[in-house]
Design a protein around this motif. Sequence first.
Motif, PDB file in Angstrom:
ATOM      1  N   GLU A  86       9.903  26.727  45.722  1.00 20.28           N
ATOM      2  CA  GLU A  86      11.040  25.836  45.993  1.00 20.28           C
ATOM      3  C   GLU A  86      11.006  24.525  45.215  1.00 20.28           C
ATOM      4  O   GLU A  86      12.060  24.010  44.814  1.00 20.28           O
ATOM      5  N   PRO A  87       9.833  23.925  44.952  1.00 18.59           N
ATOM      6  CA  PRO A  87       9.831  22.659  44.204  1.00 18.59           C
ATOM      7  C   PRO A  87      10.193  22.772  42.725  1.00 18.59           C
ATOM      8  O   PRO A  87      10.232  21.753  42.025  1.00 18.59           O
ATOM      9  N   LEU A  88      10.460  23.983  42.214  1.00 14.45           N
ATOM     10  CA  LEU A  88      10.634  24.167  40.775  1.00 14.45           C
ATOM     11  C   LEU A  88      11.703  23.251  40.193  1.00 14.45           C
ATOM     12  O   LEU A  88      11.453  22.555  39.191  1.00 14.45           O
ATOM     13  N   ALA A  89      12.888  23.227  40.766  1.00 12.43           N
ATOM     14  CA  ALA A  89      13.993  22.468  40.173  1.00 12.43           C
ATOM     15  C   ALA A  89      13.660  20.983  40.101  1.00 12.43           C
ATOM     16  O   ALA A  89      13.932  20.327  39.082  1.00 12.43           O
ATOM     17  N   GLU A  90      13.067  20.444  41.150  1.00  7.46           N
ATOM     18  CA  GLU A  90      12.722  19.017  41.135  1.00  7.46           C
ATOM     19  C   GLU A  90      11.558  18.752  40.184  1.00  7.46           C
ATOM     20  O   GLU A  90      11.529  17.724  39.493  1.00  7.46           O
ATOM     21  N   ALA A  91      10.596  19.658  40.116  1.00  8.91           N
ATOM     22  CA  ALA A  91       9.504  19.498  39.156  1.00  8.91           C
ATOM     23  C   ALA A  91      10.041  19.502  37.733  1.00  8.91           C
ATOM     24  O   ALA A  91       9.573  18.737  36.876  1.00  8.91           O
ATOM     25  N   GLN A  92      11.019  20.339  37.466  1.00  7.82           N
ATOM     26  CA  GLN A  92      11.641  20.350  36.141  1.00  7.82           C
ATOM     27  C   GLN A  92      12.312  19.018  35.844  1.00  7.82           C
ATOM     28  O   GLN A  92      12.191  18.484  34.733  1.00  7.82           O
ATOM     29  N   ARG A  93      13.021  18.466  36.820  1.00  8.48           N
ATOM     30  CA  ARG A  93      13.662  17.162  36.615  1.00  8.48           C
ATOM     31  C   ARG A  93      12.617  16.078  36.342  1.00  8.48           C
ATOM     32  O   ARG A  93      12.815  15.212  35.477  1.00  8.48           O
ATOM     33  N   GLN A  94      11.522  16.116  37.070  1.00  9.11           N
ATOM     34  CA  GLN A  94      10.501  15.084  36.898  1.00  9.11           C
ATOM     35  C   GLN A  94       9.796  15.194  35.540  1.00  9.11           C
ATOM     36  O   GLN A  94       9.529  14.168  34.893  1.00  9.11           O
ATOM     37  N   ILE A  95       9.491  16.398  35.114  1.00  7.80           N
ATOM     38  CA  ILE A  95       8.852  16.561  33.800  1.00  7.80           C
ATOM     39  C   ILE A  95       9.837  16.191  32.688  1.00  7.80           C
ATOM     40  O   ILE A  95       9.448  15.564  31.675  1.00  7.80           O
ATOM     41  N   ALA A  96      11.102  16.554  32.828  1.00  6.65           N
ATOM     42  CA  ALA A  96      12.093  16.169  31.817  1.00  6.65           C
ATOM     43  C   ALA A  96      12.220  14.652  31.738  1.00  6.65           C
ATOM     44  O   ALA A  96      12.332  14.085  30.639  1.00  6.65           O
ATOM     45  N   ALA A  97      12.192  13.974  32.879  1.00  8.42           N
ATOM     46  CA  ALA A  97      12.250  12.506  32.878  1.00  8.42           C
ATOM     47  C   ALA A  97      11.029  11.930  32.165  1.00  8.42           C
ATOM     48  O   ALA A  97      11.137  10.931  31.429  1.00  8.42           O
ATOM     49  N   PHE A  98       9.875  12.525  32.365  1.00  8.86           N
ATOM     50  CA  PHE A  98       8.654  12.123  31.661  1.00  8.86           C
ATOM     51  C   PHE A  98       8.824  12.297  30.155  1.00  8.86           C
ATOM     52  O   PHE A  98       8.537  11.381  29.361  1.00  8.86           O
ATOM     53  N   ALA A  99       9.317  13.455  29.733  1.00 10.49           N
ATOM     54  CA  ALA A  99       9.522  13.713  28.307  1.00 10.49           C
ATOM     55  C   ALA A  99      10.496  12.703  27.704  1.00 10.49           C
ATOM     56  O   ALA A  99      10.275  12.178  26.600  1.00 10.49           O
ATOM     57  N   ASN A 100      11.590  12.415  28.411  1.00 13.00           N
ATOM     58  CA  ASN A 100      12.577  11.459  27.914  1.00 13.00           C
ATOM     59  C   ASN A 100      11.972  10.063  27.778  1.00 13.00           C
ATOM     60  O   ASN A 100      12.248   9.340  26.819  1.00 13.00           O
ATOM     61  N   ALA A 101      11.142   9.667  28.740  1.00 14.80           N
ATOM     62  CA  ALA A 101      10.526   8.333  28.692  1.00 14.80           C
ATOM     63  C   ALA A 101       9.558   8.221  27.524  1.00 14.80           C
ATOM     64  O   ALA A 101       9.481   7.176  26.866  1.00 14.80           O
ATOM     65  N   VAL A 102       8.801   9.274  27.252  1.00 23.75           N
ATOM     66  CA  VAL A 102       7.856   9.248  26.132  1.00 23.75           C
ATOM     67  C   VAL A 102       8.607   9.238  24.803  1.00 23.75           C
ATOM     68  O   VAL A 102       8.235   8.522  23.866  1.00 23.75           O
ATOM     69  N   HIS A 103       9.681  10.009  24.715  1.00 23.56           N
ATOM     70  CA  HIS A 103      10.498  10.033  23.495  1.00 23.56           C
ATOM     71  C   HIS A 103      11.182   8.686  23.281  1.00 23.56           C
ATOM     72  O   HIS A 103      11.286   8.205  22.140  1.00 23.56           O
ATOM     73  N   ASP A 104      11.658   8.077  24.352  1.00 21.92           N
ATOM     74  CA  ASP A 104      12.216   6.719  24.334  1.00 21.92           C
ATOM     75  C   ASP A 104      13.321   6.569  23.291  1.00 21.92           C
ATOM     76  O   ASP A 104      13.344   5.616  22.514  1.00 21.92           O
ATOM     77  N   GLY A 105      14.232   7.528  23.285  1.00 20.38           N
ATOM     78  CA  GLY A 105      15.354   7.440  22.376  1.00 20.38           C
ATOM     79  C   GLY A 105      14.976   7.444  20.904  1.00 20.38           C
ATOM     80  O   GLY A 105      15.711   6.915  20.059  1.00 20.38           O
ATOM     81  N   GLY A 106      13.818   8.036  20.587  1.00 18.97           N
ATOM     82  CA  GLY A 106      13.335   8.064  19.223  1.00 18.97           C
ATOM     83  C   GLY A 106      12.436   6.903  18.859  1.00 18.97           C
ATOM     84  O   GLY A 106      11.841   6.878  17.778  1.00 18.97           O
ATOM     85  N   ARG A 107      12.308   5.936  19.764  1.00 25.30           N
ATOM     86  CA  ARG A 107      11.440   4.785  19.500  1.00 25.30           C
ATOM     87  C   ARG A 107       9.993   5.065  19.863  1.00 25.30           C
ATOM     88  O   ARG A 107       9.096   4.322  19.468  1.00 25.30           O
ATOM     89  N   GLY A 108       9.754   6.113  20.652  1.00 33.68           N
ATOM     90  CA  GLY A 108       8.395   6.426  21.099  1.00 33.68           C
ATOM     91  C   GLY A 108       7.701   7.383  20.166  1.00 33.68           C
ATOM     92  O   GLY A 108       7.173   6.995  19.135  1.00 33.68           O
ATOM     93  N   GLU A 109       7.704   8.659  20.512  1.00 31.42           N
ATOM     94  CA  GLU A 109       7.067   9.659  19.670  1.00 31.42           C
ATOM     95  C   GLU A 109       7.837  10.961  19.763  1.00 31.42           C
ATOM     96  O   GLU A 109       8.645  11.156  20.693  1.00 31.42           O
ATOM     97  N   THR A 110       7.618  11.830  18.804  1.00 26.90           N
ATOM     98  CA  THR A 110       8.259  13.143  18.830  1.00 26.90           C
ATOM     99  C   THR A 110       7.687  13.950  19.988  1.00 26.90           C
ATOM    100  O   THR A 110       6.469  14.050  20.147  1.00 26.90           O
ATOM    101  N   VAL A 111       8.571  14.505  20.800  1.00 28.25           N
ATOM    102  CA  VAL A 111       8.172  15.271  21.978  1.00 28.25           C
ATOM    103  C   VAL A 111       8.554  16.729  21.790  1.00 28.25           C
ATOM    104  O   VAL A 111       9.713  17.047  21.499  1.00 28.25           O
ATOM    105  N   HIS A 112       7.561  17.616  21.935  1.00 25.81           N
ATOM    106  CA  HIS A 112       7.796  19.052  21.958  1.00 25.81           C
ATOM    107  C   HIS A 112       7.614  19.513  23.403  1.00 25.81           C
ATOM    108  O   HIS A 112       6.488  19.507  23.921  1.00 25.81           O
ATOM    109  N   LEU A 113       8.697  19.889  24.046  1.00 26.93           N
ATOM    110  CA  LEU A 113       8.647  20.356  25.429  1.00 26.93           C
ATOM    111  C   LEU A 113       8.568  21.871  25.403  1.00 26.93           C
ATOM    112  O   LEU A 113       9.459  22.545  24.863  1.00 26.93           O
TER     113      LEU A 113
END
Length: 326
Positions: free
Chosen positions: A28-55
Amino acid sequence: MSLRMLPEWDPHERVWIGFPSDPVAWGEPLAEAQRQIAAFANAVHDGGRGETVHLIAKGAEATARARDLCDDGVIIEDRLIGDIWLRDTGCILVGGGSDRIARNFGFNGWGNRFSYEGDQMIGRELAEAAGFPVTDCDWVLEGGSVDVDGEGLAVTTVDCLLNPNRNPALDRSAIEALLARDLGIDRLLWLGDGLANDHTDGHVDNLARFVAANHLVIPEARDADDPNAAVYADAHRRAEAFGCKVTALPSVGRFEQDGEAVPASYMNFYIGNSAVVVPVYGSRYDDAALSALDTLFPRRKIIGLRADAVLTGGGSFHCSSQQIPF
């Protein structure tokens, strides 16, 4: 001299992050875990100012879900990934520039606890796809079980690295010799136990992290019912006796899921190029932990993101990631 594993605060070329994909494993936690990991990936990528993210996702449905949740610029790859914990199943890069080599360690499902198709091969597959030479290392080691300061010092736990369910024929001196050979570690701080109910047998990235050369952050219990109060106090004592500078951060405190205390920890943060992304849990200590890290990383944004659904899978942001240094 052996090629050395670089500290996480050194610049990254890119990062691999695992994306929750298996509805049977996650439930059951899958959908929320996906949202949380995607938010992590977006924060690390930081609109291209951070680093290249391969999810790294598995299958058409999970890949499409990742694309829906992630910002433009985050690279989504469909591969046969097992569980998402690439800190442990991915290769560890040593050296820099043209001398970079991917060390591919043995992996046995955290002491033969879990086995998912893809876990054994995903590290080599990602490293080879990125163009790195791969060296197979003839012993079991998970990336979450060691943290380094880039100057030859590493920290680990007896609880994990000397557990007979990993390398029963290796004693402390043998493990130290292998870490020197494979990761360029010439000094090793042994802490004791890891966090309660941690199915990794006490990975150090939930307990103690380097933030600078010879400088560790370690949680400190603030509540009488904290299940890890003695573990934190013992880690503080050992680190200071070893000669490390230690900064205390508040512990998350007792955090339960399904009536059991689980290893929620601010230590499972990821040090990216532009941001330090910290798992938070709705604890009254979230803000104090973020403020303390802000002081330690003045040139990076400190971003706290909920990680309770990710924790149901047994880890958090740092566990799901493996950085590739320049």
